[in-house]
Design a protein around this motif. Structure first.
Motif, PDB file in Angstrom:
ATOM      1  N   ALA A   7       0.820  -1.211   0.000  1.00 37.04           N
ATOM      2  CA  ALA A   7       0.000   0.000   0.000  1.00 37.04           C
ATOM      3  C   ALA A   7       0.855   1.264   0.000  1.00 37.04           C
ATOM      4  O   ALA A   7       2.057   1.231   0.255  1.00 37.04           O
ATOM      5  N   ARG A   8       0.205   2.375  -0.277  1.00 32.28           N
ATOM      6  CA  ARG A   8       0.905   3.660  -0.338  1.00 32.28           C
ATOM      7  C   ARG A   8       1.592   3.996   0.980  1.00 32.28           C
ATOM      8  O   ARG A   8       2.665   4.605   1.005  1.00 32.28           O
ATOM      9  N   ASN A   9       1.005   3.565   2.106  1.00 34.45           N
ATOM     10  CA  ASN A   9       1.603   3.863   3.413  1.00 34.45           C
ATOM     11  C   ASN A   9       2.731   2.907   3.791  1.00 34.45           C
ATOM     12  O   ASN A   9       3.266   2.973   4.891  1.00 34.45           O
ATOM     13  N   LYS A  21      -7.827   0.209  -6.279  1.00 39.48           N
ATOM     14  CA  LYS A  21      -7.944   1.664  -6.219  1.00 39.48           C
ATOM     15  C   LYS A  21      -6.576   2.317  -6.351  1.00 39.48           C
ATOM     16  O   LYS A  21      -5.692   2.082  -5.523  1.00 39.48           O
ATOM     17  N   LYS A  22      -6.422   3.131  -7.392  1.00 39.13           N
ATOM     18  CA  LYS A  22      -5.128   3.748  -7.654  1.00 39.13           C
ATOM     19  C   LYS A  22      -4.670   4.649  -6.499  1.00 39.13           C
ATOM     20  O   LYS A  22      -3.470   4.827  -6.289  1.00 39.13           O
ATOM     21  N   GLU A  23      -5.631   5.208  -5.736  1.00 35.60           N
ATOM     22  CA  GLU A  23      -5.235   6.068  -4.613  1.00 35.60           C
ATOM     23  C   GLU A  23      -4.540   5.284  -3.500  1.00 35.60           C
ATOM     24  O   GLU A  23      -3.897   5.871  -2.617  1.00 35.60           O
ATOM     25  N   ASP A  24      -4.664   3.951  -3.516  1.00 38.76           N
ATOM     26  CA  ASP A  24      -3.981   3.111  -2.528  1.00 38.76           C
ATOM     27  C   ASP A  24      -2.616   2.644  -3.022  1.00 38.76           C
ATOM     28  O   ASP A  24      -1.832   2.095  -2.255  1.00 38.76           O
ATOM     29  N   TRP A  25      -2.345   2.845  -4.308  1.00 36.45           N
ATOM     30  CA  TRP A  25      -1.076   2.407  -4.888  1.00 36.45           C
ATOM     31  C   TRP A  25       0.048   3.372  -4.504  1.00 36.45           C
ATOM     32  O   TRP A  25      -0.216   4.497  -4.069  1.00 36.45           O
ATOM     33  N   PHE A  50      -7.821  -4.445  -4.208  1.00 35.34           N
ATOM     34  CA  PHE A  50      -6.640  -3.582  -4.159  1.00 35.34           C
ATOM     35  C   PHE A  50      -6.467  -2.783  -5.454  1.00 35.34           C
ATOM     36  O   PHE A  50      -5.365  -2.375  -5.804  1.00 35.34           O
ATOM     37  N   GLU A  99       2.715   6.271  -4.487  1.00 39.81           N
ATOM     38  CA  GLU A  99       2.539   7.604  -5.056  1.00 39.81           C
ATOM     39  C   GLU A  99       3.172   7.757  -6.428  1.00 39.81           C
ATOM     40  O   GLU A  99       2.704   8.561  -7.250  1.00 39.81           O
ATOM     41  N   TRP A 105      -2.778  -6.497   7.996  1.00 35.35           N
ATOM     42  CA  TRP A 105      -1.901  -5.447   7.478  1.00 35.35           C
ATOM     43  C   TRP A 105      -0.591  -5.492   8.254  1.00 35.35           C
ATOM     44  O   TRP A 105      -0.592  -5.399   9.482  1.00 35.35           O
TER      45      TRP A 105
END
Length: 359
Positions: free
Chosen positions: A101-103, A266-270, A264, A272, A343
């Protein structure tokens, strides 16, 4: 070929099948499911006896699977199997896929049953293919092998004869699944797909089909087997000539694993930078390092019989089968006590100090 079998293979996206497969006098192609036996961080082939081993695997097949497996007849050690053919106590295992994930956290991508397989608890679809009666020699008790290269981070350069690929389904219910594995120039790739896959992703791992006729294993679990003269054979192309160093033709094994990546997408979760977010459990972010392990465990001469009879699909005269309600109950207790599904701050095995880690 049996007409019903052809329809089933077409629905499963297996259309480039060699002429003569299926039926008396023709070749054989078993296609059957094996449910999940265990998700664990042990590897009796590459890291025997090491608990925990470096990365997580998903394992299917017989319940003799352990951190160390004796070079013996596994069918006499196991008492149950997750495969629908009840004489198959072999073990098959591959690396897992995680979402990054992005985080920076990781989550294991769940599996789902393949097309035309049934109500399996995830697992693997297994193929055994032969060009005709008495043209392949079934594996011997104690045989084991490895396909792929976990350290690979770029294409092997085999083109459509790639031995490892991913299919990016274009819609739910295996959308776009119309060509033989690794043969679709639009939705098949040797590395991870670079865009979200609306219907999930299918992995394919194809094993070599030539054997030296002597060694049940080798130091790297690869050298005792080989590709045909001219290079690797694509799926179900089993009539190629074997080299003089490895003159014995063995059944072609092909594994398929379907990963439900839809949650998984959603591009906003990929990440940056827009890079694809999938990573194999041994840390490979390219997907080129996909690999598979195999320990033979068919009972007596049941596999040889199936190959010589031209058996096709999920049933075979003389072989017994079980439904998935029974197969799903065959499990092995995890040797490593750790969280592999929530997670996670790190891939299991990448940081031995991560919370919840114990052996």
């Amino acid at each position: 070929m049996h007409s019903l079998g052809l329809l089933a293979l077409a629905a499963a996206g297996v259309q480039a099948v060699p002429q003569g497969l299926g039926g008396a006098g023709g070749g054989a192609m078993l296609r059957f499911g094996c449910a999940q036996t265990v998700i664990d961080r042990i590897d009796p082939l590459v890291d025997p006896g090491q608990v925990p081993s470096p990365h997580v695997h998903q394992v299917v097949g017989g319940n003799a699977f352990n951190a160390t497996m004796p070079v013996t007849d596994i069918s006499k050690v196991a008492s149950c199997t997750t495969c629908t053919f009840t004489q198959d106590f072999s073990n098959y295992w591959t690396a897992n896929i995680y979402f990054r994930a992005r985080n920076g956290s990781y989550h294991r991508v769940p599996q789902m049953a393949n097309a035309q397989i049934g109500d399996a608890n995830g697992g693997v679809t297994v193929y055994y293919t032969s060009p005709g009666p008495k043209q392949v020699t079934a594996f011997k008790p104690g045989f084991r092998m490895f396909s792929g290269d976990a350290s690979r981070r770029k294409s092997a350069g085999f083109g459509k004869n790639m031995q490892s690929c991913y299919r990016c389904f274009t819609a739910p219910n295996f959308g776009g699944n119309t060509m033989s594995p690794c043969m679709d120039p639009k939705i098949d790739s040797e590395g991870f797909p670079s865009t979200p896959c609306p219907g999930g992703i299918r992995s394919s791992v194809i094993f070599p089909l030539c054997w030296d006729g002597k060694n049940l294993d080798s130091a790297n679990h690869i050298d005792h087997v080989a590709h045909p003269v001219g290079g690797p054979a694509s799926f179900a192309v089993t009539n190629a000539k074997c080299p003089s160093t490895h003159p014995v033709k063995i059944p072609q094994i092909h594994l398929e694993i379907v990963w439900d990546t839809t949650k998984f997408n959603k591009k906003e979760d990929w990440p940056e930078d827009g890079s694809q977010p999938l990573v194999l459990s041994h840390g490979d972010t390219t997907g080129f390092g996909q690999h598979g392990d195999y320990v033979f465990g068919w009972k007596d001469d049941s596999l040889q019989t199936a190959m010589d009879k031209g058996c096709f699909g999920p049933t075979c005269t003389g072989l017994k089968t079980q439904a998935f309600p029974a197969a799903n109950k065959c499990t092995v207790k995890s040797a490593v006590k750790e969280d592999t599904d929530g997670w996670l701050p790190h891939l299991p095995g990448q940081d031995m100090n991560m919370p919840g880690m114990s052996s």
